[in-house]
Design a protein around this motif. Sequence first.
Motif, mmCIF file in Angstrom:
data_model
loop_
_atom_site.group_PDB
_atom_site.id
_atom_site.type_symbol
_atom_site.label_atom_id
_atom_site.label_comp_id
_atom_site.label_asym_id
_atom_site.label_seq_id
_atom_site.Cartn_x
_atom_site.Cartn_y
_atom_site.Cartn_z
ATOM 1 N N MET A 337 51.933 31.727 31.032
ATOM 2 C CA MET A 337 51.239 32.974 30.698
ATOM 3 C C MET A 337 51.583 33.436 29.283
ATOM 4 O O MET A 337 50.725 33.889 28.530
ATOM 5 C CB MET A 337 51.609 34.073 31.703
ATOM 6 C CG MET A 337 51.170 33.807 33.119
ATOM 7 S SD MET A 337 49.396 33.535 33.280
ATOM 8 C CE MET A 337 48.788 35.200 33.032
ATOM 9 N N ARG A 338 52.857 33.302 28.921
ATOM 10 C CA ARG A 338 53.262 33.695 27.569
ATOM 11 C C ARG A 338 52.594 32.774 26.539
ATOM 12 O O ARG A 338 52.182 33.225 25.466
ATOM 13 C CB ARG A 338 54.790 33.656 27.435
ATOM 14 C CG ARG A 338 55.464 34.788 28.195
ATOM 15 C CD ARG A 338 56.969 34.814 28.007
ATOM 16 N NE ARG A 338 57.569 35.850 28.849
ATOM 17 C CZ ARG A 338 57.682 37.133 28.513
ATOM 18 N NH1 ARG A 338 57.261 37.533 27.319
ATOM 19 N NH2 ARG A 338 58.208 38.020 29.333
ATOM 20 N N ALA A 339 52.478 31.493 26.898
ATOM 21 C CA ALA A 339 51.817 30.565 25.974
ATOM 22 C C ALA A 339 50.349 30.928 25.794
ATOM 23 O O ALA A 339 49.754 30.660 24.752
ATOM 24 C CB ALA A 339 51.947 29.134 26.504
ATOM 25 N N LYS A 340 49.776 31.569 26.833
ATOM 26 C CA LYS A 340 48.374 31.986 26.735
ATOM 27 C C LYS A 340 48.237 33.323 26.015
ATOM 28 O O LYS A 340 47.141 33.874 25.932
ATOM 29 C CB LYS A 340 47.768 32.121 28.137
ATOM 30 C CG LYS A 340 47.474 30.808 28.818
ATOM 31 C CD LYS A 340 46.921 31.077 30.217
ATOM 32 C CE LYS A 340 46.929 29.846 31.079
ATOM 33 N NZ LYS A 340 46.098 28.762 30.567
ATOM 34 N N VAL A 350 52.539 39.693 34.179
ATOM 35 C CA VAL A 350 52.325 39.731 35.629
ATOM 36 C C VAL A 350 50.921 40.232 35.961
ATOM 37 O O VAL A 350 50.233 39.669 36.812
ATOM 38 C CB VAL A 350 53.402 40.600 36.314
ATOM 39 C CG1 VAL A 350 53.088 40.787 37.785
ATOM 40 C CG2 VAL A 350 54.769 39.951 36.142
ATOM 41 N N GLY A 351 50.482 41.300 35.240
ATOM 42 C CA GLY A 351 49.166 41.865 35.523
ATOM 43 C C GLY A 351 48.032 40.901 35.221
ATOM 44 O O GLY A 351 46.954 41.003 35.799
ATOM 45 N N ALA A 352 48.280 39.956 34.312
ATOM 46 C CA ALA A 352 47.213 39.031 33.910
ATOM 47 C C ALA A 352 47.154 37.788 34.790
ATOM 48 O O ALA A 352 46.306 36.923 34.596
ATOM 49 C CB ALA A 352 47.433 38.614 32.458
ATOM 50 N N ASP A 520 34.690 28.100 40.703
ATOM 51 C CA ASP A 520 36.120 28.239 40.475
ATOM 52 C C ASP A 520 36.595 29.530 41.135
ATOM 53 O O ASP A 520 35.845 30.487 41.248
ATOM 54 C CB ASP A 520 36.335 28.294 38.961
ATOM 55 C CG ASP A 520 37.793 28.208 38.608
ATOM 56 O OD1 ASP A 520 38.602 28.000 39.529
ATOM 57 O OD2 ASP A 520 38.107 28.349 37.425
ATOM 58 N N TRP A 521 37.868 29.561 41.566
ATOM 59 C CA TRP A 521 38.425 30.784 42.151
ATOM 60 C C TRP A 521 38.839 31.779 41.066
ATOM 61 O O TRP A 521 39.142 32.918 41.359
ATOM 62 C CB TRP A 521 39.644 30.463 43.000
ATOM 63 C CG TRP A 521 39.338 29.785 44.290
ATOM 64 C CD1 TRP A 521 39.607 28.493 44.618
ATOM 65 C CD2 TRP A 521 38.722 30.363 45.448
ATOM 66 N NE1 TRP A 521 39.202 28.232 45.899
ATOM 67 C CE2 TRP A 521 38.657 29.366 46.428
ATOM 68 C CE3 TRP A 521 38.212 31.631 45.738
ATOM 69 C CZ2 TRP A 521 38.109 29.594 47.679
ATOM 70 C CZ3 TRP A 521 37.666 31.867 46.989
ATOM 71 C CH2 TRP A 521 37.616 30.845 47.949
ATOM 72 N N GLY A 522 38.890 31.327 39.829
ATOM 73 C CA GLY A 522 39.370 32.203 38.745
ATOM 74 C C GLY A 522 40.786 31.824 38.357
ATOM 75 O O GLY A 522 41.657 31.702 39.207
ATOM 76 N N VAL A 523 40.988 31.576 37.083
ATOM 77 C CA VAL A 523 42.305 31.160 36.604
ATOM 78 C C VAL A 523 42.750 32.094 35.501
ATOM 79 O O VAL A 523 41.979 32.912 35.001
ATOM 80 C CB VAL A 523 42.282 29.705 36.098
ATOM 81 C CG1 VAL A 523 41.976 28.749 37.227
ATOM 82 C CG2 VAL A 523 41.267 29.555 34.986
ATOM 83 N N ALA A 524 44.032 31.979 35.108
ATOM 84 C CA ALA A 524 44.583 32.847 34.073
ATOM 85 C C ALA A 524 43.847 32.608 32.754
ATOM 86 O O ALA A 524 43.603 31.463 32.368
ATOM 87 C CB ALA A 524 46.071 32.565 33.917
#
Lengths: 574, 174
Positions: A337-340, A350-352, A520-524
């Motif tokens: 997540m941080r890399a994104k 966390v929220g994302a 797709d279910w949805g990804v970060a």
Amino acid sequence: MSFPTLNPPPPTPQPGRETGLRKCATTGLDVCLAAQRFIKLNAVAAIVFLLFGGIAAILLALTRWQAVHLLRVDWFYRILTFHGLNMLIFWMLFFEIAILYFACTIPLKARLFSRKIAWLSFGMMLTGAIMTNVVIIQGKADVLMTSYLPLLAHPLFYLGIILVAVGTLIGVFNFFATLYVAKRDRTYEGSLPLVTYGATAAAIIAVVTLLHGAIVMIPTFAFSMGWISQPDPMWYRMIWWGLGHQSQQVNVCAMVSVWYLIGQLTTGSKPVNETVCRGAFVLYILFINLASAHHLLVDPGVGSSWKIWNTSYAMYLAVLASMIHGFTVPASVEMAMRAKGWGRGIFGWVGALPWRNPAFSAAALSLVIFGFVGGITGVTLGTQQINIIAHNTLRITGHFHSTVVGGTSLAFMGLAFYVVPLMFQRDFIWRKAARVQPWLFGGGILLVSLGMSFAGSLGVARRTYDIEHAGVYGPAAHLFLGIMGVGAIIAVVGLLLFVVLCVGTVFFGERHAKGEPMADWGVAKELPGAPGEAIFADHWAMKGTMVLTGVFLACFAVYYFANWKALADVWYVR
Amino acid sequence: MSISIPARDWFKPPEGAEKLWIGLALLWCFVLSLMMPYWHFRGKQNSRGEAYAVAPVAFMERTEAFVAANKTGERDGVPIVEPAPGGDAYLLARMWSWYPILKLRQGESYRIHLSSGDLQHGFSLQPLNMNFQVLPGYDHVLTLTPTSKGEFTIVCNEFCGIGHQHMIGKILVE
């Protein structure tokens, strides 16, 4: 839309029978057609047994909730036997065989070793499971799942379990043979993917586990036929739990592999350090066997040193392994997540997270319930002396409903949200309900687990039809049994929803033509200007995980020492 | 990537926060391992599993002899038996009763012999919530010192057939 983490497939021609593989249009994975058939068969059988176990679960919870007290006494113990075997043995083993066939073929672009062996394994397991279930429902095996001698069931009950165990062993052999052939034929270069590695650890433990099953069940079957004299009840307990507890370590290994897998599919995570993750799996293999000691801590015939050594040997290195995974799994997700670009503060990422993706929410809930409730209670109850104030109370049931159900079953359900579309090439029906399902099931089982644990702390026994007769349990105990009952209703609604979603998808899901990607279910999501891989140079970047694991350790220590205090308050005994 | 082949150079020692966590976790496991031997020597509650082989019939005979020698009363047809402080007491588990009712003194130690005449049973002393396993063929000896007074209930917490939930016994402490 394709997954962010897997290479989209090149525009290849249609899959050919000659290769035995097809390319999944959504994930780009090479799916072995033989493995696909047996993954489908085993997963479908697993879900049917899950449904059986779930129906039993609600009947039991509504009986132990004294205000409802639904079943008659004979049917309570019968359904309890049925529930334990269908959930702990049949649902788990069938689904694990599906996971093993997945892990040894698809990530390695390999073909399943043998269809015939896979048929043999599946046929034996299914025959055994049906045989056992029929004998139980006929009322010829009211012995509960553990069937402790001198309690005796109909011989077909034992024969059924033997067939399931041997059938599973044959399936595990097919897994190892597939790995060997894939290595020999160089379908991949380098080391095994982590998921396959974890599945291999599970398979190794499964072999040891199932051998224990054979060692204990074959003489018991022979005794039930009148061929030999009765085996010793203490010997039976020791070996039976070599099957009963170790099979849960197979579940743990499979579950952790699923966590890593779902982490990658939904957030693009990768292990911060492969060596650490793999090392932790090796610790499971080496230090988790002989877990049967946890069930013999207040037994006669085995002494203090035996009990202390076998419940903790080599300094709890298997617990260390779980604590390592409890760090590396969230850390890998946080780093992804941080890399994104979600790098703000400690918990800015966390929220994302893709909370609306049911596979992700299932894995996240599974990790939290397994770690904070199942793990902490498990180690504490498995402490030799503390077991005096826990053995055979509902505390034990509370513990394993948070490991096996809130942990493993929930993780497996999360995986199904990807595996069912991948295997059946159909889109999930009723996707809004699917997004709610893990929260229903996870929330419900958390209430069940807490209700049981607190009732058990007040001395309420597990596996008992009625607590009124003892005349020692007050309103608090009944309150917690009520919480367990309400939780069970919610959890079973979640379970039924899961079954409806899966079965509905298999029969009515929108079919996708070849080469067309699925929904797709949805990804970060990735933010513009994300730091990307550069973030991995900072080995202290996973600040949220550090806080979470710090809180975990504090909870662990408080619960652990509170139990020593509770123990110190009871009568002296030695 | 968990599902893909890792890079060739994946073998690396842990660093940074991961290394710190492994160290902390190992330290905690060390504490967990030391607590049990510590309590074994310093704690007052231990389950040593002291046991002797005994045939169920022989154990029933010993229990009857113990009851005959120490009986002080009766409640609902079940004898109340008061063993000598420091002495042996016998408690027989059967489908579905605990026999006899024991009468103990606070602060005195007793060697309580637990065994079963038929199936496996669970000795669960309430409301203290102390639990021990009872097996046929095993004379399970608990050296027990009551530290509180009152009437305590023994619940069976190992499934022993259809009447399991009715298997209730008593220990009285003065």
